[in-house]
Scaffold this motif. Structure first.
Motif, PDB file in Angstrom:
ATOM      1  N   LEU A 110       0.812  -1.309   0.035  1.00  0.00           N
ATOM      2  CA  LEU A 110       0.115  -0.069   0.080  1.00  0.00           C
ATOM      3  C   LEU A 110       0.915   1.352  -0.209  1.00  0.00           C
ATOM      4  CD1 LEU A 110      -2.859   1.112   0.124  1.00  0.00           C
ATOM      5  CD2 LEU A 110      -2.466   1.063   2.681  1.00  0.00           C
ATOM      6  N   ILE A 111       0.712   2.125  -1.150  1.00  0.00           N
ATOM      7  CA  ILE A 111       1.456   3.214  -1.165  1.00  0.00           C
ATOM      8  C   ILE A 111       0.693   4.560  -1.144  1.00  0.00           C
ATOM      9  CG2 ILE A 111       3.134   4.301  -2.564  1.00  0.00           C
ATOM     10  CD1 ILE A 111       2.422   0.865  -3.483  1.00  0.00           C
ATOM     11  N   ALA A 125      -3.012  10.305  -3.804  1.00  0.00           N
ATOM     12  CA  ALA A 125      -3.535   9.346  -4.200  1.00  0.00           C
ATOM     13  C   ALA A 125      -2.946   7.954  -3.506  1.00  0.00           C
ATOM     14  CB  ALA A 125      -3.455   9.061  -5.679  1.00  0.00           C
ATOM     15  N   LEU A 126      -3.798   6.899  -3.561  1.00  0.00           N
ATOM     16  CA  LEU A 126      -3.641   5.784  -2.801  1.00  0.00           C
ATOM     17  C   LEU A 126      -3.233   4.789  -3.732  1.00  0.00           C
ATOM     18  CD1 LEU A 126      -5.680   5.463   0.505  1.00  0.00           C
ATOM     19  CD2 LEU A 126      -3.222   5.326   0.255  1.00  0.00           C
ATOM     20  N   LEU A 152      -6.838   8.139   4.962  1.00  0.00           N
ATOM     21  CA  LEU A 152      -5.905   7.090   5.401  1.00  0.00           C
ATOM     22  C   LEU A 152      -6.258   6.322   6.569  1.00  0.00           C
ATOM     23  CD1 LEU A 152      -2.448   9.278   5.297  1.00  0.00           C
ATOM     24  CD2 LEU A 152      -3.330   7.348   3.474  1.00  0.00           C
ATOM     25  N   THR A 153      -7.159   5.375   6.145  1.00  0.00           N
ATOM     26  CA  THR A 153      -7.599   4.675   7.259  1.00  0.00           C
ATOM     27  C   THR A 153      -6.704   3.420   7.411  1.00  0.00           C
ATOM     28  OG1 THR A 153      -9.246   3.322   5.481  1.00  0.00           O
ATOM     29  CG2 THR A 153     -10.283   5.316   6.731  1.00  0.00           C
ATOM     30  N   ASP A 154      -5.972   3.048   6.525  1.00  0.00           N
ATOM     31  CA  ASP A 154      -4.966   1.972   6.680  1.00  0.00           C
ATOM     32  C   ASP A 154      -3.460   2.569   6.595  1.00  0.00           C
ATOM     33  OD1 ASP A 154      -6.959  -0.196   6.741  1.00  0.00           O
ATOM     34  OD2 ASP A 154      -7.074  -0.306   4.632  1.00  0.00           O
ATOM     35  N   ASN A 172       2.553  12.792  12.372  1.00  0.00           N
ATOM     36  CA  ASN A 172       2.146  11.422  12.676  1.00  0.00           C
ATOM     37  C   ASN A 172       1.982  10.375  11.681  1.00  0.00           C
ATOM     38  OD1 ASN A 172       1.904  12.511  15.469  1.00  0.00           O
ATOM     39  ND2 ASN A 172      -0.415  12.795  15.280  1.00  0.00           N
ATOM     40  N   VAL A 173       1.832  10.637  10.487  1.00  0.00           N
ATOM     41  CA  VAL A 173       1.901   9.711   9.561  1.00  0.00           C
ATOM     42  C   VAL A 173       3.097   9.329   8.995  1.00  0.00           C
ATOM     43  CG1 VAL A 173       1.224   9.314   7.037  1.00  0.00           C
ATOM     44  CG2 VAL A 173      -0.517  10.781   8.470  1.00  0.00           C
ATOM     45  N   VAL A 174       4.074  10.456   9.081  1.00  0.00           N
ATOM     46  CA  VAL A 174       5.414  10.269   8.838  1.00  0.00           C
ATOM     47  C   VAL A 174       6.121   9.479   9.959  1.00  0.00           C
ATOM     48  CG1 VAL A 174       7.607  11.386   8.365  1.00  0.00           C
ATOM     49  CG2 VAL A 174       5.583  12.472   7.378  1.00  0.00           C
ATOM     50  N   ALA A 175       5.654   9.815  11.124  1.00  0.00           N
ATOM     51  CA  ALA A 175       6.413   8.912  12.325  1.00  0.00           C
ATOM     52  C   ALA A 175       6.001   7.620  12.272  1.00  0.00           C
ATOM     53  CB  ALA A 175       5.831   9.647  13.621  1.00  0.00           C
ATOM     54  N   GLN A 176       4.879   7.392  11.810  1.00  0.00           N
ATOM     55  CA  GLN A 176       4.558   5.757  11.716  1.00  0.00           C
ATOM     56  C   GLN A 176       4.915   4.925  10.510  1.00  0.00           C
ATOM     57  OE1 GLN A 176       0.260   5.676  12.321  1.00  0.00           O
ATOM     58  NE2 GLN A 176       0.124   6.690  13.831  1.00  0.00           N
ATOM     59  N   ALA A 177       4.923   5.860   9.477  1.00  0.00           N
ATOM     60  CA  ALA A 177       5.436   5.271   7.814  1.00  0.00           C
ATOM     61  C   ALA A 177       6.645   5.167   7.542  1.00  0.00           C
ATOM     62  CB  ALA A 177       4.223   5.626   6.892  1.00  0.00           C
TER      63      ALA A 177
END
Length: 227
Positions: A110-111, A125-126, A152-154, A172-177
């Motif tokens: 998933l990108i 886009a996902l 961004l549910t996943d 937070n997204v960058v910290a997680q991914a």
């Protein structure tokens, strides 16, 4: 099959040539120099791969979204190349190109791709990896950071693009991914997407190619004499 691909939709400028499944490419981050850099890149690739425009089967260009000026440059140059050779043209999404590169390099599933669109928005886009190809989930959109977060549910495996580090809302997204592994599209990653499009006959003649801006306020003038 012989394919020539170009992209100038972001700060990067790139060109790639694929001859019988072997790809050669040139990539350079060179803001505001695309119009000077691109054609010499194309000439260099053709020469060192012993090809000419006449021997190329398909012309491929980064159709956007991205910088308005950059998208216009790639569209205009591909028009010039195609008009002189009457070659069929394939337009490839800038966002899909980056997702494809992530798949090629990391086999991510998933990108999430976000290019900074300025004005507190991103082109977003996902994509999901399906048989090693970037397949769009939903649609390409221009959105504010809060709207992106709602989609961004996943948790994505990989982030791509300049948008993720442009706005505090994405911290937070960058910290997680993790930090985006790919900031700009490379024409080499357009090749597998172009081959898939050609196989599905998703090809245009030069008069009907269309850039994609996503912002309605920007319009594209077709070739003279075309409505």
């Amino acid at each position: 099959m012989k394919i020539l691909a170009i992209d100038t939709a972001t700060e990067a400028c790139s060109a790639a040539i694929s001859v019988e499944q072997k790809t050669d490419s040139i990539f350079e981050v060179c803001p505001q120099q695309h119009s000077q850099k691109l054609l010499p890149m194309v000439e260099q690739l053709l020469e060192r791969n012993e090809q000419t425009l006449a021997t190329i089967d398909y012309l491929v260009f980064g159709r956007g979204p991205g910088s308005f000026t950059g998208v216009r440059i790639s569209t205009g140059i591909i028009q010039g190349l195609a008009l002189g050779t009457e070659k069929p043209v394939v337009g490839i999404s800038t966002l899909a190109t980056m997702a494809q590169q992530a798949i090629d390099e990391t086999q991510a599933t998933l990108i999430a791709v976000a290019i900074d669109a300025r004005m507190d928005e991103v082109y977003f886009a996902l994509y999901r990896n399906e048989n090693n190809l970037a397949c769009l989930l939903g649609e390409e959109q221009v959105l504010g950071p809060d709207a992106v977060l709602e989609l961004l549910t996943d948790k994505p495996d990989v982030l791509c693009g300049t948008g993720w580090t442009a706005y505090k809302a994405f911290e937070n997204v960058v910290a997680q991914a993790g930090q985006p592994s790919i900031l700009y599209p490379s024409s080499a990653a357009m090749i597998p997407l172009a081959i898939e499009a050609i196989g599905q006959d998703n090809v245009s003649d030069v008069e009907n190619i269309q850039p994609v801006y996503l912002r309605d306020k920007v319009t594209w003038k077709k070739l003279p004499g075309r409505e």
